[in-house]
Every structure is written in structure tokens, then in C-alpha cells.
Design a protein around this motif. Structure first.
Motif, PDB file in Angstrom:
ATOM      1  N   HIS A   1       0.744  -1.364   0.109  1.00  0.00           N
ATOM      2  CA  HIS A   1       0.450  -0.267   0.406  1.00  0.00           C
ATOM      3  C   HIS A   1       0.758   1.212   0.095  1.00  0.00           C
ATOM      4  O   HIS A   1       1.869   1.444   0.579  1.00  0.00           O
ATOM      5  CB  HIS A   1      -0.524   0.039   1.421  1.00  0.00           C
ATOM      6  N   ARG A   2       0.421   2.052  -0.860  1.00  0.00           N
ATOM      7  CA  ARG A   2       1.443   2.980  -1.030  1.00  0.00           C
ATOM      8  C   ARG A   2       0.312   5.011  -0.920  1.00  0.00           C
ATOM      9  O   ARG A   2      -0.620   4.382  -1.019  1.00  0.00           O
ATOM     10  CB  ARG A   2       1.802   3.597  -2.500  1.00  0.00           C
ATOM     11  N   PHE A   3       0.946   5.196   0.016  1.00  0.00           N
ATOM     12  CA  PHE A   3      -0.115   6.815   0.925  1.00  0.00           C
ATOM     13  C   PHE A   3       0.098   7.627  -0.028  1.00  0.00           C
ATOM     14  O   PHE A   3       1.550   7.576  -0.401  1.00  0.00           O
ATOM     15  CB  PHE A   3       0.723   7.595   2.332  1.00  0.00           C
ATOM     16  N   PRO A   4      -0.778   8.510  -0.087  1.00  0.00           N
ATOM     17  CA  PRO A   4      -0.674   9.400  -1.156  1.00  0.00           C
ATOM     18  C   PRO A   4       0.067  10.277  -1.146  1.00  0.00           C
ATOM     19  O   PRO A   4       0.903  11.135   0.484  1.00  0.00           O
ATOM     20  CB  PRO A   4      -1.843  10.438  -1.007  1.00  0.00           C
TER      21      PRO A   4
ATOM     22  N   ILE B   1       4.942   6.879   3.856  1.00  0.00           N
ATOM     23  CA  ILE B   1       4.398   7.526   5.307  1.00  0.00           C
ATOM     24  C   ILE B   1       5.172   8.451   5.302  1.00  0.00           C
ATOM     25  O   ILE B   1       5.801   8.755   5.855  1.00  0.00           O
ATOM     26  CB  ILE B   1       4.530   6.112   6.057  1.00  0.00           C
ATOM     27  N   ARG B   2       3.734   9.665   5.553  1.00  0.00           N
ATOM     28  CA  ARG B   2       3.871  10.723   6.602  1.00  0.00           C
ATOM     29  C   ARG B   2       3.115  11.043   7.704  1.00  0.00           C
ATOM     30  O   ARG B   2       2.083  10.125   7.893  1.00  0.00           O
ATOM     31  CB  ARG B   2       3.779  11.728   5.148  1.00  0.00           C
ATOM     32  N   ARG B   3       3.221  12.180   7.957  1.00  0.00           N
ATOM     33  CA  ARG B   3       2.786  12.217   9.532  1.00  0.00           C
ATOM     34  C   ARG B   3       1.069  13.455   8.770  1.00  0.00           C
ATOM     35  O   ARG B   3       0.259  12.729   8.891  1.00  0.00           O
ATOM     36  CB  ARG B   3       3.191  13.868  10.262  1.00  0.00           C
ATOM     37  N   ASP B   4       1.475  13.291   7.364  1.00  0.00           N
ATOM     38  CA  ASP B   4       0.458  14.281   7.572  1.00  0.00           C
ATOM     39  C   ASP B   4      -0.681  13.545   6.321  1.00  0.00           C
ATOM     40  O   ASP B   4      -1.607  13.590   5.601  1.00  0.00           O
ATOM     41  CB  ASP B   4       0.438  15.945   6.105  1.00  0.00           C
ATOM     42  N   ASN B   5      -0.249  12.078   6.061  1.00  0.00           N
ATOM     43  CA  ASN B   5      -0.923  11.480   4.849  1.00  0.00           C
ATOM     44  C   ASN B   5      -2.283  10.033   6.232  1.00  0.00           C
ATOM     45  O   ASN B   5      -2.523   9.354   5.813  1.00  0.00           O
ATOM     46  CB  ASN B   5      -0.345  10.692   4.008  1.00  0.00           C
TER      47      ASN B   5
ATOM     48  N   SER C   1      -3.218  18.687   6.250  1.00  0.00           N
ATOM     49  CA  SER C   1      -3.437  18.262   7.250  1.00  0.00           C
ATOM     50  C   SER C   1      -3.552  17.294   7.270  1.00  0.00           C
ATOM     51  O   SER C   1      -3.787  16.634   6.706  1.00  0.00           O
ATOM     52  CB  SER C   1      -4.458  19.028   7.748  1.00  0.00           C
ATOM     53  N   GLU C   2      -2.730  16.820   8.668  1.00  0.00           N
ATOM     54  CA  GLU C   2      -3.724  15.131   9.196  1.00  0.00           C
ATOM     55  C   GLU C   2      -4.985  15.402   8.957  1.00  0.00           C
ATOM     56  O   GLU C   2      -5.647  15.422   9.685  1.00  0.00           O
ATOM     57  CB  GLU C   2      -2.497  15.640  10.522  1.00  0.00           C
TER      58      GLU C   2
END
Length: 910
Positions: free
Chosen positions: A85-88, A295-299, A97-98
Motif C-alpha cells: 500500500h502506497r500512501f498518497p 508514510i508521512r505524518r500528514d497522510n 493537514s493531518e
């Protein structure tokens, strides 16, 4: 190439090589226990766990997880189960925004569950997510918390979901599940209809081990025992993921997210749980892998990993799942401290061993990073076109004893052994002529009926063109009457054949009377009454000579004394119908029970329409679309009984439903449920008193219950939903305990045969009772009706003053059952008579084409059960013949009785 540390340089091949080695170590499941097993670095104390591997890499290495996915796909000898799974990525120039934690977790897990449960990942066992699907489904149900009916609405949805086996409609296509149900065998569809309804309540109460309902009430999040029921807890979860309707004001979203994650992980745990009876678990020699890229904080990526870490800390359970993430910074907070400095990929194995030694302490301390294993990827570009690394993934073969091929061989050997022994046994039985005669009801091999009759215990099961023998002790007088009516029908059948031979243009067909025939008193009396009705209807056909008047031969068939051999009887009928094309249908039936439904379904599969005379179970029409009945159903019976009690006993405020505890007796169970509903609707309190029927042998307790009913309050009426034999025992108990002041007693339609028997109803004249009947018989055939007129001439001995063969109305009902075939054949005109044509003509009986029968008006405008069918309430007092108290429905053939419709009768518009 890239530099790392003091001049150390790595290529993408070397980096992937190190990661593949780590993957091999993490995914390989030990033969005993779970990871890390007995390998180097195993933690003391038996603590087990798989880290959250976090690959911290630059933008150039963004394809690293896809490279790992390729190796998982190409493992030897087969693919390692995995999901990617790839996050945008954030859009340039667009502020981010988170996302909400719950939404992020739900959207990611549902995609991962879908991919892991796909067939491509099923080499080592299919992955199912029943618990996650249930929780996710509940959170997507839109309910208004202020609606007082919300609980009932949710219960209905849950029942439909359970019955239709549509766990996780949001994960799997609805069409796939619908098609699977439609194409299943009839017995599978029958089980799907019946069994889940009984198991559903048990599941909701958490008494079914291993069910997702039971687990949901025992998991640690959101205090599931508040308010104390499954439906109450389920209501708290609804609407959590419905767009525009958040559950945040009611429930903590963090706890909801943990519940989702824990449900997902629990499904994986259950799949890998070791036990001696779970052979499938032994086949799983590799752990599944989840790749979370970008992965990131905002996605929401960091949030997903943080929730997984927290759940593992909370539960302390081993999760057989390898999770690898790819990000530019160190999750879960993008902060790097000296303690959490990512180890170089080149030291991945050492870093894993270090992490394993610290896990016990960190997890028990509930550190927010206890399960994280960050690894630093050097600045390099991953080129998927490069030579693959030297390390490759391999999967350990499953144990030989757990392999499908071995189990199939063992099974086939056992089947072969059983088949060989069975063949020898059957060959020995067939060789013995004496045993042949016994098993075929005393018939010789050259008798054509020997091939359609089979003796099972004291039951002669099958169909015959002559007499049907009965075995077992029987009352001589009743048996003589039964055989006399049998002989009459056999003689009339011969006349039918002669008439058909002399006038081949007359419509001709064969109809089979199938019922529960035995030597017991009730069975003999009931079948004698029904056969009397058949003989009368057949005789009227023989009186006519016009070429357009039908001729019907009636054959007798037995499905066992309790219809328990109905499917075998259907097989015999199928064999007969293949040889004799004049067989167009079946009538009769007895005992609303599961064996009877199975029999009707089997006859429907053969292609024969069935017309039941006395069945009343509401669910009986569901057994076959070729089924009809001339009797009303239990729901109408319950409505009439409730109306009668309200009118005749206005001072009563409650009802005690006395019913059989035999689950196989669907008549009693269905009537009990209908009576409870309909009496409740008219404002009566309902309570139930089950008893063990006489079929339970020495455990039967209807008589004891009768004595206890003497304590029934004056404001209560007793309704009996059971069989005649138990009703007699109940009256015995009432007589012994309160003969001077018995409670008001009303019984269902099956007691009509009991009430028609002079000896039975007169045993306790001090115990009066009311009962519901589907027809009103006439003492001594005195009524001026078509059937009674025929009986007086055809069987005068059955119309003597002390005779009561038609008093229960069963003769009239069976008379009308055969009348349906007569009517259908008449309507066909010149069209050839066949089972399909007969069924079509019966389906058209209704509205302006309704029939006026001996038992009332027959109108199938509403389906397979007559609309607004006649029904009467009768009373037996002082042991005398029954008298009519009230009636509902049209009964135009009786002028000797006042059968005006009662004002309170339920009406179904035509």
C-alpha cells in the motif's frame, strides 16, 4: 552507488540483498512456537514479537519497497503472502493537514485486508478477516442514536448479514456471494435458511466459541460490557466511519482506531494459532508481509504505525505479521534522538537482535516506540533493472502430514476400505431371499411394488399400486377400518384403469397420497379419515362418463410414521414417475416438521407438485415453489385464536403457551412463535411452558406439566401448541390436579383428531377445552354436502351413529386436495396432462377463479396458501361432540350450522 559511514559504499543491489536476508529471518515461521523461536538472539522469558521495520530513505530510493515486493512475489517455491500500500504524496503548493486517525486506519486496513484475502495470497492458507469485517461494517452503519427503534434496525441488519453469509460486504463483491448462494444445492439453501436463525441469537450472546461476536464482547477496548449486550455495544460503534456523521462525541476515536487494528491483528493471529485439530495452521510456514510505502505524518501513515505499536503494547499478543514501512523521516514522530538513531541497513540483523533483547522491557513500559526498528537506507537510486541480489527468499515446505495431497490419499483409502466392506455386506444381503422379503415389506422379487417399497424398522416406506402393509402392534378395529378404505381405493383404481381403457379420450392421471402411516392409533385414525375423503372424490369421478371428465388413479405412499423417510419415499416416486408418465403429483403430507419440509423439497426437485391437506407451518411453502396447501397457516390460526380469546374470555390478561421442546417439531415451534406474537398484539401477557413430548420416552413430562398448570392465575388462559398424544397426557395432569376448577384451555388444530375420537375426548369430561379446526366435520355424515352424500352411499358403515371418521374435518381437506387436481385437469382441456401443466393451472386458482371446496373457499391469489381460508373454533364440554363457537372465512357448503363470520376475524383482502 552511494557512500555510507566512513567511506563505505553500497549499491542498490547490496542494500536490497541485506533487506532480503532480514525478510527471510522475519518471515520464516519456526517449526515449534513463534518468532524468534530458537534462533540466535531469542529473548529470554519466551517473549515473542516481530518489529515494525521502518526504512528511512531518500527520495531517490523511493522504489525500494517495490523492489522488496518483487522478491516476495518471486519467492521459492511460491509467493510469500503480502500486501503493498502506497500512501498518497502531498500535492505541490497545496497545504496539508493531518487526516483523522480513525479514517486513516480504516481506509488502510480495508485495502490491506482485501489484498491479503485475495486468492493470489492463498497458497499457504486463505486469510479471512471476520472480526475486522464485522467491526468495519458496524462502523459504517448509519443509525440515528435518538431513534428508539435503532436497536431493532441494527439487529435486523445483523441478522440479514449473518443469514446471507455476507461478512464484509464492503470487502468482497455482493454479486459473488449472491451467485454462490443461488447455485448451491437445495439442502445447502435449506440449511442456510434454518440453521443460522437458531445460531444467530447464540452468537450474539457470545456462547458460540470462536465467533467474531464472542470476540468483540471480550476484547479490551471501549469497555464492551457497557451496556451489557452485544447489540448495545454494537450501537456504540455505528456511524463512526459514515461520511458526515462522526461518532466522536460519543466514543473516543483513538479507542475506535485501536479496536479496528486489534480486530485486524486478531484475525491474523487466529489463522496462525497452533492446535492439533487446526491442520491448516501447520501449512502456514511463512508469515505474511505488509509493505507501507511513502508514510508521512500528514497522510496518516505515522498514525497507522503508532496505533499498531500501541495495540501490541496493550494486548501483549504475538502478531504473526511482518510490517515494513518506507519514509523520509523516522516514524512515528519524525524525530531522531541518539537513542533512536536508525541503524545502517548493513547492520540490519544485528539491529534486529538488539531490538529483540530490549522488546520485553520496552513493551511492558508501553513505550511509544517499543515495536519500531528504524533502519537507515543510504542515498542511492533503486534501479529495478539491476542484477537481483544474491539473497533470495525461500519458504519452508509444509509438514508432509498436513499436505492436502496426503490427506486426500488417506481419505480415499478410508473411502475405498469402507466401500469395499459395504459392497461385500450389500452383496450378502441381496443374496439372501428371506432378507429381501423382509426389507421389501414381505413382497417377492417378481412383485413390481417390491422395487418401490422398503421396510425400515416398523415402517414400510415407498409407494405401492396395491395395499400398503403396516407393521407393529395396532388396534384391531382401527386397522380393519384402515385396510377396508385401502381396499376400496385399490378397487376403484382398477375401475379407473378399466374406464381409461374403454375411453382413452378421457383425461387420465395418477396422483400419489403420501403421508406418515403407522400402526399407532392417532396415525391410523388420521389416515383413515383422509383416505375416506380421497375415496369419496375418486368415486364421484367414476360416476361420470363424459369424455371431458377426468379419471384419477390414487396410489398410496408412506414416508414413515414421523415422515422421517420422506426423502427416500421421494426417490421411490421419482423411479415410479420415470416408468409411469401418468404420475403428475402428490397430495396428503402430515406433520409440519423438518422431515416433512425435506420431503416436499425433494418432491419439488423431482418435478412433482404437492398439495398438502393439513399442514400449517408458516415456512412450509419455502420448501418448494411447486407446493400448495388447502389448509390455512399457523399465523392465521394464531390470529383467530387470539381474537377468540379476546371475545370469549374478556377477563383474561395473559396466556400460557404450552409447547413441545422437540426442536424437530417445527409445527409446535412455529405455532408457539405465532401465538406469542399474535396474543401479544392483542394485549395479552405471554409466557411459555415447554414440555418433553411422548416421543422422548420415559423423559416425557406433559402430565406433570398439566398438574403444575393448576396454579395458573385466573386471569390467564392456557394455549396448547403440540400433538394429540401429549394433549391427552396434559389433560390427565389437569384432571389429577384441579378437575373441579381447571384453567381455560384452548388448543391448536392438530387436536381436531383427538376431539373427534369419542373415547379420547370422553376420558376427562370434567376438563372442557376449545380448539381451532380447519374444517367442521359432520357426525354420521349428516351434512348436506357433496362429500357426505357420497360417503353415505359409498361407505355406509363409516356413517353410522357412533362413527366419527370425518368429524375432525380431515376428510374434507383431503377431498379438496384431490379436487385441485380434478380442477386443473379439467381446465387443461385438450392440453396433455403433465406435472408442469397441472402446477400452472393450480397457480392460477384465485381471485375470480377461486374454488368453493368442501372445506371452504380456496384462493391462491396470495401465493401457495389460501387467502382468508375458513377456520373454526370449537368446544368440547362434558365429553360430548364438538360444537362450533365461532368461525372465520367462507364455508358455503354447510347449511346445517351457523357459520357466520365472527366480527373479530382477521381478513386478508382478495
Amino acid at each position: 552507488m552511494a557512500e555510507n559511514g566512513a567511506g563505505e559504499r553500497f549499491s542498490s543491489v547490496e542494500v536490497v540483498d541485506e533487506l532480503v536476508k532480514l525478510l527471510q529471518e522475519l518471515t520464516e515461521r519456526p517449526r515449534f512456537g513463534e518468532l524468534p523461536g530458537r534462533r540466535a538472539g531469542a529473548r529470554a522469558g519466551g517473549d515473542r514479537g516481530i518489529p515494525l521495520v521502518c526504512l528511512v530513505r531518500g527520495t531517490a530510493a523511493a522504489g525500494l519497497l517495490q523492489a522488496l515486493q518483487a522478491h516476495l512475489r518471486g519467492a521459492h517455491p511460491g509467493r510469500v503472502p503480502h500486501a503493498y500500500h502506497r500512501f498518497p504524496d502531498p500535492s505541490p503548493g497545496v497545504p496539508t493537514s493531518e487526516p483523522a486517525t480513525l479514517d486513516a486506519v480504516g481506509s488502510v486496513l480495508v485495502r490491506i485486508a482485501r489484498e491479503l484475502s485475495a486468492g493470489v495470497n492463498g497458497r499457504y492458507g486463505r486469510h479471512e478477516f471476520r472480526r475486522f469485517e464485522l467491526v468495519y461494517w458496524l462502523m459504517n452503519q448509519r443509525l440515528d442514536g435518538a431513534d428508539p427503534e435503532s436497536a431493532a434496525t441494527l439487529l435486523t441488519r445483523l441478522r440479514e448479514r449473518d443469514l446471507l453469509r455476507r461478512s464484509g460486504d464492503d470487502l468482497l463483491p455482493r454479486e459473488v456471494l449472491d451467485d454462490a448462494t443461488e447455485t448451491a444445492p437445495w439442502w445447502v439453501r435449506l440449511v442456510v435458511r434454518l440453521v443460522p436463525s437458531f445460531l444467530f441469537r447464540a452468537k450474539l450472546r457470545g456462547v458460540v466459541p470462536g465467533s467474531e461476536y464472542r470476540w468483540l464482547l471480550r476484547q479490551p477496548y471501549l469497555a464492551p460490557h457497557d451496556p451489557g449486550t452485544f447489540i448495545g455495544f454494537a450501537e456504540r460503534l455505528t456511524s463512526a466511519l459514515v461520511p458526515g456523521q462522526s461518532a466522536e462525541p460519543r466514543e473516543d476515536t483513538g479507542q475506535l482506531a485501536k479496536l479496528l487494528v486489534n480486530a485486524f491483528l486478531e484475525d491474523v493471529r487466529r489463522a496462525y494459532r497452533r492446535s492439533w485439530w487446526r491442520i491448516r495452521s501447520a501449512r502456514r510456514t511463512v508469515y505474511p508481509v505488509v509493505l507501507l510505502d511513502g508514510i508521512r505524518r500528514d497522510n496518516g501513515g505515522y498514525a497507522v504505525l503508532k496505533i499498531i505499536n500501541d495495540v501490541r503494547n496493550d494486548t501483549g499478543a504475538f502478531d504473526p505479521l511482518v510490517i515494513i514501512s518506507g519514509s523520509a523521516k523516522v516514524p512515528p514522530d519524525a524525530e531522531t534522538t541518539a537513542e533512536r538513531e536508525p541503524a545502517p541497513v548493513s547492520q540490519a540483523s544485528h539491529a534486529y537482535e538488539t531490538w529483540a533483547r530490549k522488546l520485553a522491557t520496552d513493551s511492558r513500559a508501553r513505550r511509544p516506540t517499543a515495536w519500531f526498528l528504524p533502519l537507515k537506507v543510504p542515498a542511492l537510486t533503486v534501479d529495478r533493472g539491476e542484477v537481483p541480489p544474491t539473497a533470495t527468499l525461500s519458504v519452508r515446505p509444509a509438514p508432509i502430514w498436513s499436505r492436502t495431497s496426503v490427506l486426500v490419499i488417506v481419505f480415499l483409502l478410508l473411502i475405498g476400505l469402507v466401500a469395499t466392506l459395504g459392497y461385500r455386506q450389500v452383496r450378502g444381503i441381496v443374496a439372501a431371499d428371506e432378507l429381501w422379503r423382509y426389507e421389501h415389506c414381505g413382497l417377492d422379487r417378481d412383485n413390481p411394488d417390491a422395487h418401490t417399497l422398503q421396510r425400515i424398522g416398523d415402517d414400510c416406506v415407498g409407494v405401492t399400486t396395491g395395499h400398503l402393509p403396516l407393521f407393529g402392534p395396532a388396534d384391531a378395529e382401527n386397522l380393519t377400518r384402515f385396510n377396508r378404505v385401502q381396499q376400496l381405493i385399490v378397487s376403484q383404481n382398477q375401475r379407473v384403469l378399466e374406464a381409461h381403457e374403454s375411453n382413452p379420450d378421457r383425461p387420465y392421471a395418477t396422483v400419489v397420497y403420501l403421508s406418515a402411516m403407522g400402526a399407532a392409533r392417532d396415525a391410523l385414525a388420521s389416515n383413515t379419515a383422509r383416505l375416506v375423503g380421497l375415496a369419496a372424490r375418486q368415486a364421484r369421478l367414476l360416476e361420470r362418463t363424459d369424455s371431458d371428465e377426468p379419471l384419477i388413479r390414487v396410489l398410496l405412499s408412506n414416508a414413515g410414521s414421523a415422515m422421517q423417510h420422506g426423502e427416500l419415499a421421494a426417490e421411490k416416486l421419482k423411479s415410479l414417475a420415470e416408468r409411469d408418465k401418468s404420475v403428475i403429483g402428490v397430495l396428503g403430507m402430515a406433520l409440519s416438521s423438518k422431515p416433512t419440509r425435506d420431503t416436499i423439497a425433494a418432491l419439488g426437485d423431482v418435478g412433482l407438485p404437492v398439495v398438502a391437506a393439513t399442514l400449517s407451518d408458516d415456512a412450509m411453502p419455502e420448501a418448494s415453489r411447486m407446493y400448495f396447501q388447502v389448509s390455512p397457516n399457523n399465523d392465521r390460526q394464531a390470529q383467530v385464536a387470539a381474537g377468540h380469546v379476546r371475545a370469549a374470555y374478556p377477563d383474561k390478561r395473559g396466556v400460557v403457551i404450552v409447547h413441545s421442546s422437540d426442536e424437530a417439531d417445527s409445527y409446535a415451534d412455529n405455532l408457539r412463535a405465532d401465538v406469542a406474537q399474535r396474543f401479544g398484539e392483542v394485549g395479552l401477557r405471554v409466557r411459555e411452558e415447554p414440555y418433553r413430548p411422548v416421543t422422548a420416552g420415559q423423559d416425557a413430562d406433559a402430565r406433570q406439566l398439566g398438574q403444575r398448570l393448576c396454579g395458573v392465575a385466573d386471569e390467564e388462559v392456557v394455549f396448547f401448541a403440540g400433538r394429540p398424544a401429549d394433549f391427552g397426557k396434559l389433560r390427565d395432569g389437569l384432571s389429577a390436579g384441579c378437575r373441579n376448577r381447571p384453567p381455560a384451555l384452548i388448543a391448536g388444530d392438530d387436536i381436531a383428531r383427538y376431539a373427534a375420537d369419542n373415547n379420547l375426548r370422553g376420558q376427562h369430561p370434567e376438563i372442557p377445552f376449545d380448539y381451532v379446526s380447519f374444517a367442521v366435520g359432520a357426525q354420521s355424515c349428516a351434512a348436506a354436502t357433496e362429500m357426505n352424500q357420497t360417503l353415505r352411499a359409498l361407505m355406509p358403515e363409516e356413517c353410522e351413529d357412533d362413527a366419527n371418521v370425518s368429524l375432525d374435518g380431515h376428510a374434507a381437506l383431503t377431498y379438496d386436495a384431490l379436487y385441485l387436481y380434478v380442477h386443473a385437469m379439467t381446465k387443461l382441456g385438450g392440453i396433455p396432462v403433465s406435472a408442469g401443466h397441472i402446477w400452472k393451472e393450480m397457480s392460477d386458482i384465485g381471485d375470480s377463479r377461486a374454488l368453493s371446496g368442501e372445506s371452504g373457499v380456496i384462493d391462491f391469489g396470495g401465493g401457495q396458501v389460501p387467502i382468508d381460508k375458513f377456520m373454526a373454533v370449537l368446544r368440547v364440554a362434558d365429553g360430548n361432540s364438538p360444537t362450533v363457537l365461532a368461525s372465520c372465512g367462507e364455508y358455503p357448503n354447510r347449511k346445517d350450522l351457523d357459520l357466520r363470520r365472527a366480527s373479530w376475524c382477521p381478513v386478508t383482502p382478495r
